[in-house]
Design an enzyme around this catalytic site. Structure first.
Site, short mmCIF file in Angstrom:
data_model
loop_
_atom_site.label_atom_id
_atom_site.label_comp_id
_atom_site.label_asym_id
_atom_site.label_seq_id
_atom_site.Cartn_x
_atom_site.Cartn_y
_atom_site.Cartn_z
N ASP A 240 0.85 -1.18 0.00
CA ASP A 240 0.00 0.00 0.00
C ASP A 240 0.89 1.24 0.00
OD1 ASP A 240 -1.93 1.91 0.30
OD2 ASP A 240 -2.79 1.09 2.14
N HIS A 242 -0.37 4.13 -0.16
CA HIS A 242 -1.18 4.99 0.73
C HIS A 242 -1.23 6.44 0.26
CE1 HIS A 242 -2.97 5.71 4.84
NE2 HIS A 242 -3.33 4.45 4.62
N GLU A 266 -1.00 -0.56 -4.15
CA GLU A 266 -2.26 0.14 -3.85
C GLU A 266 -2.02 1.64 -3.72
OE1 GLU A 266 -5.37 0.29 -0.09
OE2 GLU A 266 -4.43 -1.61 -0.65
N GLU A 292 -10.21 3.26 -2.37
CA GLU A 292 -10.77 3.48 -1.04
C GLU A 292 -11.24 4.91 -0.84
OE1 GLU A 292 -7.57 4.06 2.25
OE2 GLU A 292 -6.63 2.84 0.69
N HIS A 342 -11.82 -2.68 0.11
CA HIS A 342 -10.97 -2.10 1.14
C HIS A 342 -11.74 -2.18 2.45
CE1 HIS A 342 -9.42 1.42 3.46
NE2 HIS A 342 -8.26 1.05 2.96
#
Length: 445
Positions: A240, A242, A266, A292, A342
């Site tokens: 991730d 992020h 991700e 997400e 998610h």
């Protein structure tokens, strides 16, 4: 055919044609034999105990009461009760913005009293379209809590799981992954071993700590090392980013990771950078996951049309609940894009995500927050559940949920007492950490 009339080069006799044809068809696999007639494990309707209607209700499905409960570690549960006494539970957790969602739920609640809880699409359309301002994480998270609870009610009334109401199952178990490493990833090797012992075959970890817009290339070395360590245990691992990794660093990191073949990367760039995501997509063979922080079909649409992601990751507690998430999944299928919900959240969001997974052909895996680094203070995924066994991880998957509605039973007394304690002691809702660079400037968390 004679010696004076030889066959043309490449020609064959009927016998060799048949032999070749037989060789081309292999015996059916064990799974093909097992499922030759489809998925046949029968799940009989079993009305929930709360579906024994109170006497005298003209329409037992009318919404009587809507409540919300903030409980630790950081979850916001929604409870809807009908005139007939049926109770549905949902989750509208929006990490770091609890009070905002609570305010929106208060507004929604006063509007929906007296509506028929069975008319989920009508209620969703009203909440999404009628109020002029639409989408956004706060409104959509509040709507998610409502929507999930309404599907829970409907399943309990008919005595079937939600996946049955959405077209029926397409699989008997749903793959899941657990987290390792925390916000500032460390000790991933030991945590990976622990996850494998818990039954996981896949994990996810943050790719980096905070990064500058253009940081030292050596800041990426540890990421590659951590992935190699986790893979050495025999687990697949997603990374991730992020949204912490801006474009100059993201393309470097993706190239460095390629030889180690992560399951996916991700949010390699922040949401909104659609064309930039396409540029990165064209530079790497690693599957790209994102979603997400996208909340509707309309927000996913440009990513689908441009073909710059492989895996859509709607969060069911933010993306309008079961109703909108299922539509996003169906839309993704038309673009050959997979769905991996998610879900670093509570048991209701997780159960709702699994319900989508069980009935969605392009579902691939779901996030699971059991023993996640955010679950502190003795609070974890099973804390408020009366039937935690339904979330047992076996060979990296969760078996089909067969109970009515979401298939999750909650300890309502514990939820109420915890929510009251939070208010009484003035415990503030969870806030995300603050990352700053050496010069004091704010960085992406």
């Amino acid at each position: 055919m004679s010696a004076s009339n030889p066959a043309n080069l490449g020609a064959s006799t009927l016998d060799t044609d048949l032999a070749d044809r037989k060789a081309a068809y292999l015996p059916p696999s064990e799974l093909a034999v097992k499922y030759a007639k489809g998925l046949q494990a029968h799940t009989p309707p079993t009305p929930h105990t709360s579906a024994t209607y109170a006497a005298g209700a003209a329409n037992p499905h009318l919404i009587k009461k809507i409540e919300s409960f903030y409980v630790r570690p950081r979850w916001l549960f929604v409870r809807i009760e009908t005139e007939g006494g049926v109770v549905g539970w949902g989750e509208g957790t929006l990490e770091g913005h609890t009070e905002a969602v609570e305010g929106s739920l208060k507004d929604i609640s006063r509007r929906l009293i007296g509506w028929d809880a069975m008319n989920i699409e009508d209620i969703y359309s009203y909440l999404h379209r009628h109020r002029f301002y639409r989408a956004g994480e706060v409104l959509m998270s509040a709507m998610s809590g409502i929507d999930i609870a309404l599907w829970d009610i409907k399943g309990k009334v008919f005595g079937v799981p939600v996946w049955q109401l959405l077209g029926g199952k397409v699989r008997e178990s749903a793959p899941v992954y657990g987290w390792i490493g925390g916000d500032r990833p460390s000790d991933v090797l030991e945590q990976a071993k622990a996850r494998k012992a818990q039954g996981f075959t896949r994990v996810k970890m943050n790719g980096t700590e905070s990064l500058g817009w253009l940081d030292s290339p050596h800041a990426l070395d540890e990421t590659v090392k951590r992935l190699a360590e986790v893979k050495s245990v025999g687990l697949d691992a997603g990374l991730d980013f992020h949204g912490r990794v801006h474009k100059p660093m993201a393309k470097q990191l993706a190239k460095l990771l390629e030889p180690h073949r992560p399951l996916f990367i991700e949010e390699p760039l922040l949401p909104g950078y659609v064309k930039e995501m396409k540029d990165l997509y064209n530079q790497t063979s690693i599957p790209i996951a994102l979603g997400e922080r996208l909340f509707t079909r309309e927000q996913f649409k440009p990513y689908f049309e441009l073909g710059c992601i492989d895996i859509a990751q709607p969060d069911i507690a933010h993306s309008g609940g079961i109703s909108e998430t299922k539509k996003i999944a169906t839309m993704a299928e038309a673009y050959d894009i997979a769905i991996a919900p998610h879900c670093p959240l509570g048991p209701l969001a997780f159960a709702a995500s699994l319900q989508i997974g069980f009935c969605t052909p392009n579902f691939v895996v779901c996030e699971m927050s059991w023993k996640m680094h955010y679950n502190t203070g003795g609070f974890d995924l099973f804390t408020y559940m009366s039937n935690p066994e339904v979330f047992t991880v076996r060979e990296g998957s969760i078996s089909l949920l067969t109970g009515p509605g979401l298939g999750v039973e909650l300890n309502e007394e514990l939820i109420r007492s915890e929510a009251a304690l939070v208010i009484k002691e003035g415990i503030e809702p969870w806030q995300n950490p603050l990352f700053r660079g050496p010069d004091g400037s704010v960085r992406e968390w």
